[in-house]
Structure formats: structure tokens, C-alpha cells
Write a protein that holds these residues in place. Structure first.
Motif, short mmCIF file in Angstrom:
data_model
loop_
_atom_site.label_atom_id
_atom_site.label_comp_id
_atom_site.label_asym_id
_atom_site.label_seq_id
_atom_site.Cartn_x
_atom_site.Cartn_y
_atom_site.Cartn_z
N TYR A 61 0.86 -1.19 0.00
CA TYR A 61 0.00 0.00 0.00
C TYR A 61 0.90 1.24 0.00
O TYR A 61 2.07 1.18 0.37
N ARG A 86 -7.59 7.15 6.62
CA ARG A 86 -6.46 7.33 5.71
C ARG A 86 -5.50 8.41 6.22
O ARG A 86 -4.36 8.48 5.77
N SER A 101 -5.10 2.07 0.51
CA SER A 101 -5.11 0.63 0.78
C SER A 101 -4.36 -0.21 -0.24
O SER A 101 -4.14 -1.40 -0.03
#
Length: 211
Positions: A61, A86, A101
Motif C-alpha cells: 500500500y 487514511r 489501501s
């Protein structure tokens, strides 16, 4: 039969660096930052927000960790962190950061979007010195050290040959006149951060003009 030993020429993976100071990174960003994180880093740099770590090719990620934020940007970050995972805090690194992600093109665009919410801020204090700090550092170069009787740590002593040096003389002898901002009485440690500070000042002037 003599056994042959195969010699493997080990080459480290790209982007495998320990800490590299930001001016060096910005001079050659493709050397130090993976393509998936570079646009987000550049977006942050355009706001004078420093980065110090991001994803590597081994990660699954994208993320970017940030240096200190201004009070306004920190409030914005914390408000976002309360509603959007996030925006996060890394306990391991003691730093705030942004992450997505995955590692797709969509994730790359999303990471850049996360970086775009901040406003321009001034340069971090670690990137410059006041006139007094600069002069004291210059005067102690080559002066040796004393021992602090309380903490037993080393304290730089004033160099007897530089004790009467003025700030202007120290600036000239250090060849750092080009790093001095006479308006704010600061000596910057790198031309990059002086230019960042000027960008911040210009943005404030434009903001007042457009009100």
C-alpha cells in the motif's frame, strides 16, 4: 572434482535508503521516492510540508509520513483523522501520515488527493537560525568544549579568536550572505528553504490582496 562456488553479485533493491535530507531528495526525487508516492510528496512540498518517509516497492500500500505541521494544518489533520482512517498517526515512527489501501494508479491519485487538503505553511524552525543563534554557532567553531556541571554534557566554548566577531562579519566569512533574510532576520541552512519561505510570504501577500 573441485566444487565451483557461484558468486552472486548482490544489488540492493531500488529506493532502499536510510534517512536522506529533503533537499537531496528534491534534487533527484526519482532516485529516492517510488512513482506511486511521488505526486503526493510533490503536492506536500508545494505547501512547504516536509516528508521524511514513504512506501517502498516491498509494501502493498502507499503511504507518506510528514514532518511537523503548522498549527492550522495540524488542526485540519486531526479533524480529518477523526473521520477518515487514511489520515493516521504512526506510533512506531511518532509521526502523522497519509495512506491508501493499495498500489494501483487509482491509489496513487487518491494519495495525492489526500495531500492536497493542506494549506501552505512556513518553513520548519530547524531549517533556519536567528541572527543570535547563527553568530553564537560561528563564534564557538574551533573553541573546544566545557562540561556542564549539572548535566555533564559537553558545551561549546567561544573561540577566543572569534569572540569579537559581528553578525555581519560572520555572515561574510561563512559565505552565507545568500542565505540571509534581512526582513525576518533569519539565516537559512539551504537555499531551498529560503525559497520556500519566500513562497509562503508571497502566498500571504496574495491572500490579503485577494480578500
Amino acid at each position: 572434482m573441485e566444487e565451483k562456488v557461484k558468486i552472486v553479485d548482490f544489488q540492493p533493491s531500488p529506493y532502499q535508503y536510510s534517512y536522506v535530507d529533503l533537499p537531496t531528495v528534491i534534487e533527484n526525487p526519482n532516485e529516492y521516492i517510488i512513482p506511486g508516492c511521488l505526486p503526493a510528496c510533490q503536492e506536500l512540498w508545494s505547501k512547504n510540508i516536509e516528508t521524511f518517509m514513504c512506501s517502498n516497492l516491498d509494501d502493498n500500500y502507499f503511504y507518506v509520513l510528514l514532518m511537523d505541521l503548522s498549527s492550522d494544518n495540524m488542526k485540519r489533520f486531526q479533524d480529518l483523522m477523526n473521520v477518515d482512517t487514511r489520515y493516521f498517526y504512526s506510533f512506531d515512527r511518532d509521526a502523522y501520515g497519509i495512506r491508501v489501501s493499495g498500489t494501483s494508479v487509482r491509489d496513487k491519485l487518491m494519495l495525492t488527493q489526500l495531500a492536497s487538503v493542506f494549506q501552505i505553511q512556513d518553513v520548519l524552525p530547524i531549517r533556519y537560525q536567528s541572527e543570535e543563534e547563527f553568530l553564537m554557532e560561528y563564534k564557538t567553531i574551533g573553541g573546544g568544549y566545557d562540561i556542564d556541571p549539572v548535566t555533564y554534557s559537553l558545551i561549546p566554548k567561544v573561540n577566543s579568536e572569534r569572540i569579537n566577531t559581528t553578525f555581519e562579519e560572520a555572515l561574510i566569512r561563512s559565505e552565507k550572505e545568500h542565505l540571509y533574510d534581512s526582513d525576518d532576520h533569519r539565516v537559512y541552512k539551504n537555499p531551498l528553504f529560503l525559497s520556500w519561505h519566500q513562497r509562503y510570504i508571497d502566498s500571504q501577500k496574495n491572500s490579503k490582496y485577494n480578500r
